[in-house]
Design an enzyme around this catalytic site. Structure first.
Site, PDB file in Angstrom:
ATOM      1  N   ASP A  74     -51.910   6.094  38.040  1.00 51.94           N
ATOM      2  CA  ASP A  74     -51.154   6.349  38.738  1.00 51.94           C
ATOM      3  C   ASP A  74     -51.679   7.536  39.808  1.00 51.94           C
ATOM      4  O   ASP A  74     -52.480   8.433  39.366  1.00 51.94           O
ATOM      5  CB  ASP A  74     -49.592   7.000  38.195  1.00 51.94           C
ATOM      6  CG  ASP A  74     -48.660   7.075  39.185  1.00 51.94           C
ATOM      7  OD1 ASP A  74     -48.753   6.499  40.246  1.00 51.94           O
ATOM      8  OD2 ASP A  74     -47.462   7.600  38.743  1.00 51.94           O
ATOM      9  N   ASN A 112     -43.272  -2.878  41.764  1.00 52.29           N
ATOM     10  CA  ASN A 112     -44.348  -2.735  43.172  1.00 52.29           C
ATOM     11  C   ASN A 112     -44.103  -3.702  44.292  1.00 52.29           C
ATOM     12  O   ASN A 112     -44.362  -3.583  45.407  1.00 52.29           O
ATOM     13  CB  ASN A 112     -45.753  -2.533  42.549  1.00 52.29           C
ATOM     14  CG  ASN A 112     -46.211  -1.325  41.703  1.00 52.29           C
ATOM     15  OD1 ASN A 112     -46.828  -1.428  40.941  1.00 52.29           O
ATOM     16  ND2 ASN A 112     -45.394  -0.329  42.033  1.00 52.29           N
TER      17      ASN A 112
HETATM   18  C1  IPE Z   1     -46.402   2.323  37.707  1.00 50.94           C
HETATM   19  O1  IPE Z   1     -46.498   3.000  38.822  1.00 50.94           O
HETATM   20  C2  IPE Z   1     -46.789   1.037  38.066  1.00 50.94           C
HETATM   21  C3  IPE Z   1     -48.365   0.912  38.002  1.00 50.94           C
HETATM   22  C4  IPE Z   1     -49.032   1.847  37.640  1.00 50.94           C
HETATM   23  C5  IPE Z   1     -49.005  -0.331  38.378  1.00 50.94           C
HETATM   24  P1  IPE Z   1     -45.655   3.427  40.198  1.00 50.94           P
HETATM   25  O2  IPE Z   1     -46.192   4.575  40.862  1.00 50.94           O
HETATM   26  O3  IPE Z   1     -45.173   2.271  40.807  1.00 50.94           O
HETATM   27  O4  IPE Z   1     -44.281   3.952  39.207  1.00 50.94           O
HETATM   28  P2  IPE Z   1     -43.213   4.712  39.536  1.00 50.94           P
HETATM   29  O5  IPE Z   1     -42.223   3.728  40.286  1.00 50.94           O
HETATM   30  O6  IPE Z   1     -43.537   5.982  40.426  1.00 50.94           O
HETATM   31  O7  IPE Z   1     -42.356   5.050  38.282  1.00 50.94           O
HETATM   32  C1  IPE Z   2     -51.123   3.706  41.308  1.00 48.22           C
HETATM   33  O1  IPE Z   2     -50.921   4.790  42.283  1.00 48.22           O
HETATM   34  C2  IPE Z   2     -51.412   2.320  41.587  1.00 48.22           C
HETATM   35  C3  IPE Z   2     -50.318   1.340  41.707  1.00 48.22           C
HETATM   36  C4  IPE Z   2     -49.111   1.485  41.262  1.00 48.22           C
HETATM   37  C5  IPE Z   2     -50.508   0.080  42.330  1.00 48.22           C
HETATM   38  P1  IPE Z   2     -49.792   4.762  43.311  1.00 48.22           P
HETATM   39  O2  IPE Z   2     -49.935   3.874  44.519  1.00 48.22           O
HETATM   40  O3  IPE Z   2     -48.247   4.644  42.487  1.00 48.22           O
HETATM   41  O4  IPE Z   2     -49.700   6.099  43.835  1.00 48.22           O
HETATM   42  P2  IPE Z   2     -48.816   7.496  44.026  1.00 48.22           P
HETATM   43  O5  IPE Z   2     -48.050   7.369  42.606  1.00 48.22           O
HETATM   44  O6  IPE Z   2     -47.974   6.834  45.268  1.00 48.22           O
HETATM   45  O7  IPE Z   2     -49.420   8.629  44.355  1.00 48.22           O
HETATM   46 MG    MG Z   3     -47.108   5.981  41.751  1.00 43.01          MG
END
Ligand code: IPE
Ligand code: IPE
Ligand code: MG
Length: 246
Positions: free
Chosen positions: A21, A69
């Site tokens: 993340d 997502n």
């Molecule tokens: C969780 O990350 C899903 C993945 C790492 C693929 P998100 O960034 O989407 O999670 P939330 O929605 O902030 O909890």
């Molecule tokens: C994790 O990084 C990757 C996926 C969930 C695909 P994020 O895209 O959630 O990055 P933040 O949380 O917005 O910084």
């Molecule tokens: Mg995220």
């Protein structure tokens, strides 16, 4: 002494699960597009996969795309799917070189067809590898997985193949997408978020949770080794008291 040297290799977690993340915030911090963060995150994935294979972790499961997502802006979803396809195709040879088997869990049928085909082909090409199993959680949600398992069990009962009383933890686990994998002893989440976001809810019942402020594109094997050293300092009591453990 580096963290790698501090690891007791006789007590390694067999399975590490990672919620990667912080890609978006990492890019935003530099005034770049979120997709740049995702691209940079691939470098971290490669380093962590090789780090796991290097020290002997048998299973690594990475949350790459959640069911939730799909609700992101369409451009970001498309960019993630394209990146996924490119990465799978670019990295298959390296996976083979490192004897790593590729696996995928989640609602794979919901992915773009190109992605399904390339994933299937990469899984077939790496099927014989034995050092480490890398599982990508794609279009995955734990509640979806548990519901699917419940439906499969209901059908088995309906068809007279099993009795309701026979449904125990092992039977239930065998219907999950992680069948034949041990539960993760260690779950790591980067970027300072303290939640599990619908990841491996059944399998994480007794996992040790490790949270770090480091954003995923900055996470490297030395950070992974630090997490393992931290894990090895913990006492896993499973409901017992200290004195009962040997
Ligand atoms: C969780 O990350 C899903 C993945 C790492 C693929 P998100 O960034 O989407 O999670 P939330 O929605 O902030 O909890
Ligand atoms: C994790 O990084 C990757 C996926 C969930 C695909 P994020 O895209 O959630 O990055 P933040 O949380 O917005 O910084
Ligand atoms: Mg995220």
């Amino acid at each position: 002494m580096g963290f790698k040297e501090q690891i007791d290799t006789s007590r390694l977690p067999e399975h590490i699960a990672i919620i990667m993340d912080g890609n978006g915030r990492w890019a935003k911090n530099q005034g770049k597009f979120r997709s740049f963060g995702h691209e940079s995150g691939v470098i971290s994935v490669k380093d962590i996969v090789e780090g796991c294979a290097d020290i002997g972790v048998k299973y690594l499961t990475i949350y790459a795309f959640s069911t939730e997502n799909w609700n992101r802006p369409i451009d970001e979803v498309n960019a993630l799917m394209e990146l996924l396809i490119a990465t799978i195709n670019n990295e298959t040879d390296t996976l083979n070189k490192n004897n790593i088997r590729l696996n995928a869990i989640g609602d794979i049928a919901s992915l773009p067809q190109q992605c399904i085909d390339d994933l299937k082909s990469a899984m077939e090409k790496t099927a014989g590898n034995t050092t480490c199993t890398l599982t990508l959680a794609l279009s995955y949600s734990a509640k979806w997985e548990i519901l699917e398992a419940a439906k499969k069990l209901a059908l088995l009962v309906q068809d007279g193949k099993i009795k309701v009383d026979e449904i125990d933890e092992a039977q239930f686990s065998s219907q999950l997408t992680t069948v034949n994998m041990p539960d993760p002893e260690l779950m790591i989440r980067t970027s300072g978020e303290h939640r599990v976001s619908n990841f491996l809810l059944w399998q994480m019942a007794y996992s040790e949770l490790y949270f770090t402020e480091t954003l995923w594109p900055d996470f490297r094997r030395e950070d992974l080794f630090e997490a393992i050293v931290d894990y090895q300092k913990r006492e896993r009591r499973f409901g017992k008291i200290s004195e009962q453990l040997n």
